[in-house]
Write a protein that holds these residues in place. Structure first.
Motif, PDB file in Angstrom:
ATOM      1  N   GLY A 202      36.078  41.710  48.278  1.00 34.60           N
ATOM      2  CA  GLY A 202      35.186  40.104  48.391  1.00 34.60           C
ATOM      3  C   GLY A 202      35.545  39.319  49.837  1.00 34.60           C
ATOM      4  O   GLY A 202      33.810  39.107  49.893  1.00 34.60           O
ATOM      5  N   ARG A 203      36.885  39.120  50.229  1.00 33.16           N
ATOM      6  CA  ARG A 203      36.366  37.656  51.123  1.00 33.16           C
ATOM      7  C   ARG A 203      35.427  38.188  52.470  1.00 33.16           C
ATOM      8  O   ARG A 203      35.036  37.552  53.405  1.00 33.16           O
ATOM      9  CB  ARG A 203      37.766  37.619  51.774  1.00 33.16           C
ATOM     10  N   LEU A 204      35.345  40.651  52.903  1.00 34.67           N
ATOM     11  CA  LEU A 204      34.549  40.398  53.535  1.00 34.67           C
ATOM     12  C   LEU A 204      33.931  40.728  53.185  1.00 34.67           C
ATOM     13  O   LEU A 204      32.652  40.983  53.819  1.00 34.67           O
ATOM     14  CB  LEU A 204      36.039  41.916  54.116  1.00 34.67           C
ATOM     15  N   GLY A 205      32.885  40.905  52.175  1.00 31.47           N
ATOM     16  CA  GLY A 205      31.677  40.827  51.605  1.00 31.47           C
ATOM     17  C   GLY A 205      31.411  42.818  51.569  1.00 31.47           C
ATOM     18  O   GLY A 205      30.285  43.309  52.339  1.00 31.47           O
ATOM     19  N   LEU A 206      32.019  43.368  51.483  1.00 31.30           N
ATOM     20  CA  LEU A 206      32.370  44.222  51.418  1.00 31.30           C
ATOM     21  C   LEU A 206      32.063  45.392  50.302  1.00 31.30           C
ATOM     22  O   LEU A 206      32.233  45.014  49.155  1.00 31.30           O
ATOM     23  CB  LEU A 206      33.228  45.405  51.547  1.00 31.30           C
ATOM     24  N   PRO A 207      31.528  46.269  50.022  1.00 23.81           N
ATOM     25  CA  PRO A 207      31.798  47.067  48.679  1.00 23.81           C
ATOM     26  C   PRO A 207      32.776  47.439  47.884  1.00 23.81           C
ATOM     27  O   PRO A 207      33.587  47.803  48.689  1.00 23.81           O
ATOM     28  CB  PRO A 207      30.421  48.205  48.734  1.00 23.81           C
ATOM     29  N   PHE A 208      32.754  47.825  46.360  1.00 23.61           N
ATOM     30  CA  PHE A 208      34.509  47.354  45.725  1.00 23.61           C
ATOM     31  C   PHE A 208      34.446  48.531  44.826  1.00 23.61           C
ATOM     32  O   PHE A 208      33.684  48.634  44.181  1.00 23.61           O
ATOM     33  CB  PHE A 208      34.970  46.964  45.635  1.00 23.61           C
ATOM     34  N   ALA A 209      35.251  49.235  44.744  1.00 25.03           N
ATOM     35  CA  ALA A 209      35.216  50.789  43.688  1.00 25.03           C
ATOM     36  C   ALA A 209      36.446  50.476  43.294  1.00 25.03           C
ATOM     37  O   ALA A 209      37.320  50.153  44.001  1.00 25.03           O
ATOM     38  CB  ALA A 209      35.219  52.402  44.881  1.00 25.03           C
ATOM     39  N   PHE A 210      36.739  50.493  42.191  1.00 31.89           N
ATOM     40  CA  PHE A 210      38.610  49.925  41.117  1.00 31.89           C
ATOM     41  C   PHE A 210      37.954  51.552  40.816  1.00 31.89           C
ATOM     42  O   PHE A 210      37.340  51.625  39.471  1.00 31.89           O
ATOM     43  CB  PHE A 210      37.591  49.210  40.143  1.00 31.89           C
ATOM     44  N   ALA A 211      39.592  51.912  40.519  1.00 28.93           N
ATOM     45  CA  ALA A 211      40.421  53.277  40.116  1.00 28.93           C
ATOM     46  C   ALA A 211      39.941  52.806  38.281  1.00 28.93           C
ATOM     47  O   ALA A 211      41.305  52.835  37.807  1.00 28.93           O
ATOM     48  CB  ALA A 211      41.249  53.950  40.090  1.00 28.93           C
ATOM     49  N   HIS A 212      39.064  52.209  37.118  1.00 26.86           N
ATOM     50  CA  HIS A 212      39.235  52.003  35.686  1.00 26.86           C
ATOM     51  C   HIS A 212      40.153  53.472  35.236  1.00 26.86           C
ATOM     52  O   HIS A 212      40.810  53.164  34.269  1.00 26.86           O
ATOM     53  CB  HIS A 212      38.168  52.543  36.009  1.00 26.86           C
ATOM     54  N   HIS A 213      40.010  55.278  35.642  1.00 33.39           N
ATOM     55  CA  HIS A 213      40.284  56.292  35.476  1.00 33.39           C
ATOM     56  C   HIS A 213      41.593  56.211  35.560  1.00 33.39           C
ATOM     57  O   HIS A 213      41.988  56.911  34.406  1.00 33.39           O
ATOM     58  CB  HIS A 213      39.850  57.444  35.786  1.00 33.39           C
ATOM     59  N   PHE A 214      42.355  55.156  35.837  1.00 40.93           N
ATOM     60  CA  PHE A 214      44.256  55.091  35.852  1.00 40.93           C
ATOM     61  C   PHE A 214      44.615  53.738  35.807  1.00 40.93           C
ATOM     62  O   PHE A 214      45.595  54.003  35.952  1.00 40.93           O
ATOM     63  CB  PHE A 214      44.629  56.057  37.261  1.00 40.93           C
ATOM     64  N   SER A 215      43.502  53.137  35.669  1.00 42.02           N
ATOM     65  CA  SER A 215      44.118  51.014  36.085  1.00 42.02           C
ATOM     66  C   SER A 215      43.121  50.295  34.761  1.00 42.02           C
ATOM     67  O   SER A 215      43.278  49.651  35.986  1.00 42.02           O
ATOM     68  CB  SER A 215      44.450  50.700  37.142  1.00 42.02           C
ATOM     69  N   ALA A 216      42.929  51.781  33.789  1.00 36.87           N
ATOM     70  CA  ALA A 216      41.763  50.739  32.761  1.00 36.87           C
ATOM     71  C   ALA A 216      42.360  49.112  32.603  1.00 36.87           C
ATOM     72  O   ALA A 216      41.222  47.974  32.370  1.00 36.87           O
ATOM     73  CB  ALA A 216      41.363  51.520  31.875  1.00 36.87           C
ATOM     74  N   ALA A 217      42.826  48.708  32.069  1.00 35.25           N
ATOM     75  CA  ALA A 217      43.783  47.442  31.678  1.00 35.25           C
ATOM     76  C   ALA A 217      43.295  46.270  32.666  1.00 35.25           C
ATOM     77  O   ALA A 217      42.908  45.527  31.963  1.00 35.25           O
ATOM     78  CB  ALA A 217      45.545  47.437  31.464  1.00 35.25           C
ATOM     79  N   ASN A 218      42.958  46.974  34.523  1.00 25.16           N
ATOM     80  CA  ASN A 218      43.203  45.789  35.091  1.00 25.16           C
ATOM     81  C   ASN A 218      41.923  45.706  35.753  1.00 25.16           C
ATOM     82  O   ASN A 218      41.627  45.054  36.842  1.00 25.16           O
ATOM     83  CB  ASN A 218      43.728  46.258  36.191  1.00 25.16           C
ATOM     84  N   THR A 219      41.282  46.928  34.656  1.00 29.92           N
ATOM     85  CA  THR A 219      39.878  46.850  35.777  1.00 29.92           C
ATOM     86  C   THR A 219      38.438  45.618  35.760  1.00 29.92           C
ATOM     87  O   THR A 219      38.188  44.576  36.432  1.00 29.92           O
ATOM     88  CB  THR A 219      39.010  48.531  35.036  1.00 29.92           C
ATOM     89  N   GLU A 220      38.571  45.064  34.258  1.00 31.05           N
ATOM     90  CA  GLU A 220      38.379  43.249  34.501  1.00 31.05           C
ATOM     91  C   GLU A 220      38.910  42.683  35.209  1.00 31.05           C
ATOM     92  O   GLU A 220      38.184  41.642  35.778  1.00 31.05           O
ATOM     93  CB  GLU A 220      37.669  43.452  32.426  1.00 31.05           C
ATOM     94  N   PRO A 221      39.531  41.981  35.736  1.00 29.81           N
ATOM     95  CA  PRO A 221      40.466  40.907  35.821  1.00 29.81           C
ATOM     96  C   PRO A 221      40.595  41.731  37.671  1.00 29.81           C
ATOM     97  O   PRO A 221      39.953  41.227  38.159  1.00 29.81           O
ATOM     98  CB  PRO A 221      41.679  41.245  35.552  1.00 29.81           C
ATOM     99  N   ALA A 222      39.986  42.281  37.973  1.00 26.43           N
ATOM    100  CA  ALA A 222      39.670  42.785  39.257  1.00 26.43           C
ATOM    101  C   ALA A 222      38.338  42.184  39.783  1.00 26.43           C
ATOM    102  O   ALA A 222      38.693  42.107  40.933  1.00 26.43           O
ATOM    103  CB  ALA A 222      40.415  44.906  39.805  1.00 26.43           C
ATOM    104  N   LEU A 223      37.239  43.708  38.754  1.00 25.18           N
ATOM    105  CA  LEU A 223      35.840  43.113  38.867  1.00 25.18           C
ATOM    106  C   LEU A 223      36.181  41.315  39.137  1.00 25.18           C
ATOM    107  O   LEU A 223      35.062  41.009  39.622  1.00 25.18           O
ATOM    108  CB  LEU A 223      34.750  43.536  37.877  1.00 25.18           C
ATOM    109  N   ASP A 224      36.455  40.620  38.529  1.00 27.57           N
ATOM    110  CA  ASP A 224      36.300  39.430  37.877  1.00 27.57           C
ATOM    111  C   ASP A 224      36.537  38.348  39.536  1.00 27.57           C
ATOM    112  O   ASP A 224      35.798  37.922  40.126  1.00 27.57           O
ATOM    113  CB  ASP A 224      36.919  38.601  36.838  1.00 27.57           C
ATOM    114  N   LEU A 225      37.997  39.439  39.504  1.00 28.49           N
ATOM    115  CA  LEU A 225      38.830  38.567  41.182  1.00 28.49           C
ATOM    116  C   LEU A 225      37.299  38.883  42.449  1.00 28.49           C
ATOM    117  O   LEU A 225      36.938  38.167  43.511  1.00 28.49           O
ATOM    118  CB  LEU A 225      39.624  39.236  41.595  1.00 28.49           C
ATOM    119  N   TYR A 226      36.773  39.944  42.697  1.00 29.35           N
ATOM    120  CA  TYR A 226      36.033  40.324  43.785  1.00 29.35           C
ATOM    121  C   TYR A 226      34.871  39.475  43.867  1.00 29.35           C
ATOM    122  O   TYR A 226      34.487  39.339  44.778  1.00 29.35           O
ATOM    123  CB  TYR A 226      35.801  42.259  43.882  1.00 29.35           C
ATOM    124  N   ARG A 227      34.474  39.332  42.827  1.00 29.52           N
ATOM    125  CA  ARG A 227      33.319  38.457  42.022  1.00 29.52           C
ATOM    126  C   ARG A 227      33.138  37.147  42.535  1.00 29.52           C
ATOM    127  O   ARG A 227      32.500  36.639  43.463  1.00 29.52           O
ATOM    128  CB  ARG A 227      32.494  38.723  40.686  1.00 29.52           C
TER     129      ARG A 227
END
Length: 360
Positions: A202-227
């Motif tokens: 997010g700070r660098l303005g880069l696209p972000f890919a999150f590993a929902h397939h093995f860390s599903a509980a963290n998906t929405e918090p991580a995407l929210d932090l990225y945005r």
């Protein structure tokens, strides 16, 4: 270059992540042949990207060298973007990665993505063997990333120790006498399964890919932090988030469950320090799961979208709505290559993706 094209009736861009998984009774040659067939299928059916992931010292995963695999796939595909999901930067010198992906960009201009992770993609002992005693690791990831980008852009400032070093193929070839500037370089993505890379991307303005397939509980918090952390850059005006999701479709719901159970048992063995080949469905069904192992299985299966094509489509649609992901990158960890290939065909059919082979 980064934003993908939505296909058919899908609520998000659809892509493929492959690990060249090796099942019991199969060879690495057969696994990599299946990876090639899957890349061709994804190219033909209009998926946006085909990424391979770096793993080490895992008998059931043959994708230890993404750049080698991607170089092969560049000659086997025509349209689809090819990339790493990801290269584990702390395992490598940034100059080496810049050279590898500069070479890939020269082989497939405008079709290469450089996805970077900060985990080792293996256990600690193997990571130490890869790094040959270097102390740098996940904590040095931001500085390694900055160095890599400098090599890709060939813009170290005057006086820097690396100012006279150039990643080739790369921009330097356009600055020497008689040289011609290449059209561009691979876009950099940051990958993660926690908040660290989400915030950095997010700070660098880069696209972000999150590993929902093995860390599903963290998906929405991580995407929210990225945005929330996102700052516009030369690369992106607004956030662009991709999530990896495990999915498998079959004509019969029970057969889909049997197939994904193979991946669940493989994960049980990996998490208990016994990595091996992906077991057959018969072995997975007959295995005597202990209470803790059953918890791993239940948690794994809860995050794998599986069933009939319509059920898989419904599950993917719900996930896209819930997370707001711009792109879904589908991975499948089943034993038999033919079944994995068939699953992607069924998912493509469910979303009305055209078949390039038939001109549909």
């Amino acid at each position: 270059m980064i934003r993908g094209r939505r296909q058919g009736t899908a609520p998000a861009v659809l892509s493929v992540l492959d690990l060249a998984t090796v099942g019991v009774g199969l060879t690495a040659t057969e696994a990599l042949r299946a990876t090639t067939e899957l890349a061709r299928l994804a190219d033909r059916r209009g998926f946006e990207r085909f990424w391979v992931a770096e793993h080490h010292s895992m008998p059931g995963v043959a994708s230890s060298s993404p750049a080698v695999i991607l170089g092969h796939l560049a000659g086997q595909t025509e349209r689809i973007r090819l990339g790493s999901g990801g290269v584990m930067l702390p395992n490598h010198a940034p100059l080496v990665i810049a050279e590898q992906f500069g070479t890939l960009e020269a082989l497939a201009p405008g079709r290469v993505d450089l996805g970077l992770g900060r985990a080792p993609g293996t256990d600690g002992a193997t990571a130490a063997a890869l790094r040959r005693g270097r102390s740098d690791g996940a904590d040095e990831f931001p500085s390694q990333l900055a160095e890599l980008v400098r090599f890709l852009d060939d813009d170290f400032p005057d006086g820097h120790p690396y100012a006279r070093i150039h990643a080739v193929p790369g921009p330097v070839q356009g600055s020497v006498e008689g040289g011609v500037q290449s059209a561009g370089r691979p876009p950099v993505w940051l990958l993660g399964s926690s908040g660290f890379s989400a915030e950095l991307a997010g700070r660098l303005g880069l696209p972000f890919a999150f590993a929902h397939h093995f860390s599903a509980a963290n998906t929405e918090p991580a995407l929210d932090l990225y945005r929330r952390s996102f700052r516009p850059s030369e690369v992106l005006d607004t956030p662009y988030a991709l999530i990896g999701v495990s999915a498998l479709a079959a004509e019969d719901k029970r057969d889909a469950h049997r197939q994904v159970l193979s991946g669940a048992l493989a994960m049980v063995r990996l998490r208990t320090g016994r990595p091996g080949l992906v077991p057959t469905p018969e072995e997975a069904e007959a295995y005597p799961y202990g209470p803790l192992e059953q918890q791993v299985v239940d948690g794994w299966l809860a995050n794998v979208v599986h069933g009939t094509p319509d059920e898989v489509r419904e599950g993917l649609d719900e996930l896209a709505r819930r997370t707001g992901a711009d792109e879904l990158m589908i991975t499948s960890n089943a034993h038999t290559p033919a079944l994995r290939l068939r699953s992607y065909e069924l998912i493509a059919d469910a979303y009305g993706l055209p078949d390039g082979a038939t001109g549909a």
